[in-house]
Design a protein around this motif. Structure first.
Motif, short mmCIF file in Angstrom:
data_model
loop_
_atom_site.label_atom_id
_atom_site.label_comp_id
_atom_site.label_asym_id
_atom_site.label_seq_id
_atom_site.Cartn_x
_atom_site.Cartn_y
_atom_site.Cartn_z
N HIS A 61 41.97 75.68 73.56
CA HIS A 61 41.99 77.11 73.84
C HIS A 61 43.40 77.68 73.92
O HIS A 61 43.58 78.89 73.95
N ARG A 62 44.42 76.81 73.93
CA ARG A 62 45.80 77.29 73.88
C ARG A 62 46.50 76.92 72.57
O ARG A 62 47.72 77.06 72.46
N ALA A 122 35.73 76.51 67.75
CA ALA A 122 36.61 77.65 67.51
C ALA A 122 38.00 77.17 67.08
O ALA A 122 38.64 77.79 66.23
N PHE A 123 38.45 76.05 67.66
CA PHE A 123 39.74 75.49 67.23
C PHE A 123 39.70 75.11 65.76
O PHE A 123 40.64 75.39 65.01
N MET A 124 38.63 74.43 65.34
CA MET A 124 38.52 74.04 63.93
C MET A 124 38.64 75.25 63.02
O MET A 124 39.32 75.21 61.99
N VAL A 131 38.42 80.05 79.90
CA VAL A 131 37.94 78.70 80.13
C VAL A 131 39.03 77.89 80.80
O VAL A 131 40.22 78.23 80.73
N THR A 132 38.65 76.79 81.44
CA THR A 132 39.61 75.94 82.13
C THR A 132 39.81 74.65 81.35
O THR A 132 38.96 74.23 80.56
N ASP A 133 40.94 74.01 81.62
CA ASP A 133 41.22 72.73 80.96
C ASP A 133 40.17 71.69 81.33
O ASP A 133 39.77 70.86 80.50
N GLU A 134 39.71 71.71 82.58
CA GLU A 134 38.70 70.75 83.03
C GLU A 134 37.40 70.93 82.29
O GLU A 134 36.71 69.96 81.94
N PHE A 188 39.64 68.48 76.13
CA PHE A 188 39.96 68.07 74.77
C PHE A 188 41.47 68.15 74.57
O PHE A 188 42.14 69.01 75.17
N TRP A 189 42.00 67.30 73.72
CA TRP A 189 43.33 67.49 73.13
C TRP A 189 43.15 67.73 71.65
O TRP A 189 42.26 67.15 71.01
#
Length: 287
Positions: free
Chosen positions: A254-255, A68-70, A270-273, A277-278
């Motif tokens: 996601h942010r 989704a980021f892509m 969703v959580t960072d854990e 990903f960065w």
């Protein structure tokens, strides 16, 4: 870990015999396809993926969040930055919407070159060549470890004009490039070949949020013969040396501009854990 690359096979269908495409061993691209809910994977991939899921239950969320980021980054570059040329290295198994579908939905004349060195991806490359008539796509069979082969390929030269800005996409790729391959040199070589005003789009798995789960996941990949290396935020940031990071800088996917999400691209709860990903997008300075 998630990663890119195909042999058409449903999860419930009979397993085909071993071949140059299916060696009876797990494959990063087919495992990534499985994590995305695809069907282009084999028993060996699903078995390895099941091991990963026991260690990192959020891996399927991570794969989909990265995808989704892509799509959001591509939309941002095409709509907000006016980018009309894209070089996507580590393409992986086609999963709609592919990068060219996102870019050409905004700019029909966008031109995209996909790069992978995987016979599985090559087998499905035709899916990546369904360009809008006003634009163009091409596929280059080459390895990111040899950037000169990519940059000098006739297919790239026919589609992209490197004297004009290009968006270089390295999503979920560099965690399969260990330090001994000199990943920072590879990225620098690729970026140096691009015109000022070009962009680098990058996503990378990190141990920063759940170090035990991500390292054990790397061990699963290593046991299957797949090289991999997770990196910290500082190490990921180093890939952007000399470039101008766009807001919000290095961030979890996601942010990263969630306002650009549409429909199924929504970042969700969703959580960072889970994601671990960065990601970042940065511009090559104009001077």
């Amino acid at each position: 870990m998630t990663g890119h690359g195909v042999a058409s096979q449903t999860a419930s269908g009979p397993e085909p015999p071993n071949s140059p495409i299916n060696q009876g061993r797990p494959h990063s691209a087919r495992m990534y396809d499985y994590f995305l809910g695809g069907k282009d994977n084999y028993v060996a991939d699903r078995q390895a993926a099941a091991k990963v899921l026991t260690l990192w239950p959020g891996v399927m969320i991570a794969a989909r969040t990265n995808r989704a980021f892509m799509q959001r980054a591509t939309r941002y570059l095409a709509a907000d930055c006016g980018i009309r040329q894209f070089l996507d290295i580590g393409t992986g198994i086609p999963t709609s919407p592919n990068l060219h579908e996102v870019a050409q939905s905004i700019a029909a004349d966008a031109r995209i070159v996909y790069v992978d060195n995987d016979p599985i991806v090559l087998a499905h490359a035709q899916t990546l060549l369904t360009s809008h008539p006003e634009g163009r796509t091409a596929y280059v069979d080459a390895n990111v470890a040899d950037p000169g082969t990519i940059l000098d390929s006739p297919e790239l030269g026919e589609v992209l004009d490197l004297s004009q800005p290009v968006a270089l996409s390295l999503c979920a790729l560099l965690h399969f490039v260990p330090d001994e391959w000199e990943p920072y040199t590879i990225v620098r070589r690729l970026v140096d070949a691009l015109a000022p005003g070009s962009y680098l789009v990058l996503s990378h798995i990190t141990p920063d949020f759940d170090p035990v789960a991500t390292q054990r996941t790397v061990d699963v990949y290593h046991s299957g013969g797949i090289k991999g290396q997770i990196r910290s935020k500082a190490e990921v940031t180093e890939f952007f040396t000399g470039l101008e990071l766009v807001e919000p800088g290095i961030e979890v996917p996601h942010r990263w501009r969630p306002d650009l999400a549409t429909g199924p691209q929504g970042t969700g709860d969703v959580t960072d854990e889970e994601v671990s990903f960065w990601v970042g997008v940065a511009r090559k300075p104009l001077s």
